[in-house]
Enzyme design. Structure first.
Site, short mmCIF file in Angstrom:
data_model
loop_
_atom_site.label_atom_id
_atom_site.label_comp_id
_atom_site.label_asym_id
_atom_site.label_seq_id
_atom_site.Cartn_x
_atom_site.Cartn_y
_atom_site.Cartn_z
N THR A 160 0.84 -1.27 -0.12
CA THR A 160 0.10 0.26 0.08
C THR A 160 0.93 1.21 0.02
OG1 THR A 160 -1.85 0.93 0.96
CG2 THR A 160 -0.22 -0.06 2.65
N ASN A 161 0.43 2.27 0.42
CA ASN A 161 1.01 3.63 0.28
C ASN A 161 0.60 4.61 1.40
OD1 ASN A 161 -1.17 5.37 -0.81
ND2 ASN A 161 -0.85 3.94 -2.61
#
Ligand code: CTP
Ligand code: CA
Length: 226
Positions: A33-34
């Site tokens: 993810t980020n």
């Protein structure tokens, strides 16, 4: 719609906002993810609602409570995001792509937890669908707002992204500036239209930034409809 909404600039308009980061699964307990918090997307959805729009908020992984007064659709991956946007597409008046969508995902996601093995392991990644570019290429009446978070050459990349993704408005920011990055409560953005640079908005709350973006977008959408 609520009484009195008729005078608001987005009354009767369906605005779809995407927010947060996507999750690209490796296995049932692990993912890529980020750092997206979803704050800017949530602020945009709230601003659209306050301007009278019928809002659908398509949210990935967020670190904030989602605003009331709108339809919320929760998704995980870039592929889910594409399906959710496509579902809303036909009668969407404005699509605002504020989500931080992963550019790559694991080539395969294991249905079972991957067990520890040798000293090295490699994870093969493949490109995700570009939601904005795909929908931009089949745009009819929809007004498209794209985002570009850059560390350098912001004007060059912004112009290139606006063209490539067939956006009507592009919101760019230099994430190296203090008060403009992921997770902050403020933002500093530069707006681009098809004709080039429109404006530099001052450093202000994400709520104020969102309102300025929505006012510019709704003015332009109304112009286009004339
Ligand atoms: N976007 C999208 N689908 C993707 C990647 C990005 O719809 N798979 C959208 C984002 O929501 C944003 C815009 O495209 O509105 C620009 O995203 P950005 O990451 O800045 O652009 P990319 O084309 O992915 O280029 P790069 O990351 O290499 O700068
Ligand atoms: Ca990207």
């Amino acid at each position: 719609s609520k009484p009195g909404n008729g005078s608001l600039p987005l009354a009767g308009k369906k605005v779809v906002v995407t927010a947060g980061g996507t999750i690209e699964r490796i296995d049932p307990v692990r993912y890529i993810t980020n750092d997206s918090s979803g704050k800017m997307g949530a602020a945009l959805a709230q601003a659209a609602r306050d301007l009278g729009a019928d809002v659908k908020l398509i949210a990935g992984k967020v670190q904030i409570p989602l605003p009331p007064g709108m339809d919320i659709i929760r998704i995980e991956s870039a592929e889910d995001m594409y399906e959710a946007c496509l579902n809303e597409w036909a009668d969407t008046d404005m699509l605002i792509m504020a989500a931080a969508i992963a550019d790559y995902r694991p080539k395969s996601s294991s249905p079972r937890k991957i067990k520890k093995g040798g000293e090295h392991m490699a994870l093969e990644l493949v490109k995700t669908v570009d939601v904005l570019q795909t929908l931009g290429s089949q745009k009819e009446h929809q007004f498209l707002v794209g985002f570009a978070a850059e560390t350098n050459d912001i004007d060059v990349y912004a112009a290139e992204k606006l063209q490539r993704k067939n956006c009507d408005l592009l919101v760019a920011n230099d994430v190296t500036q203090a008060g403009a990055g992921f997770g902050t409560d403020t933002n500093i953005v530069r707006l681009f239209g098809r004709e080039g640079k429109i404006a530099d908005l001052p450093k202000q709350s994400k709520a104020d930034t969102a309102r300025d973006i929505l006012l510019e977008a709704s003015r332009r959408m109304a112009e286009g409809a004339k």
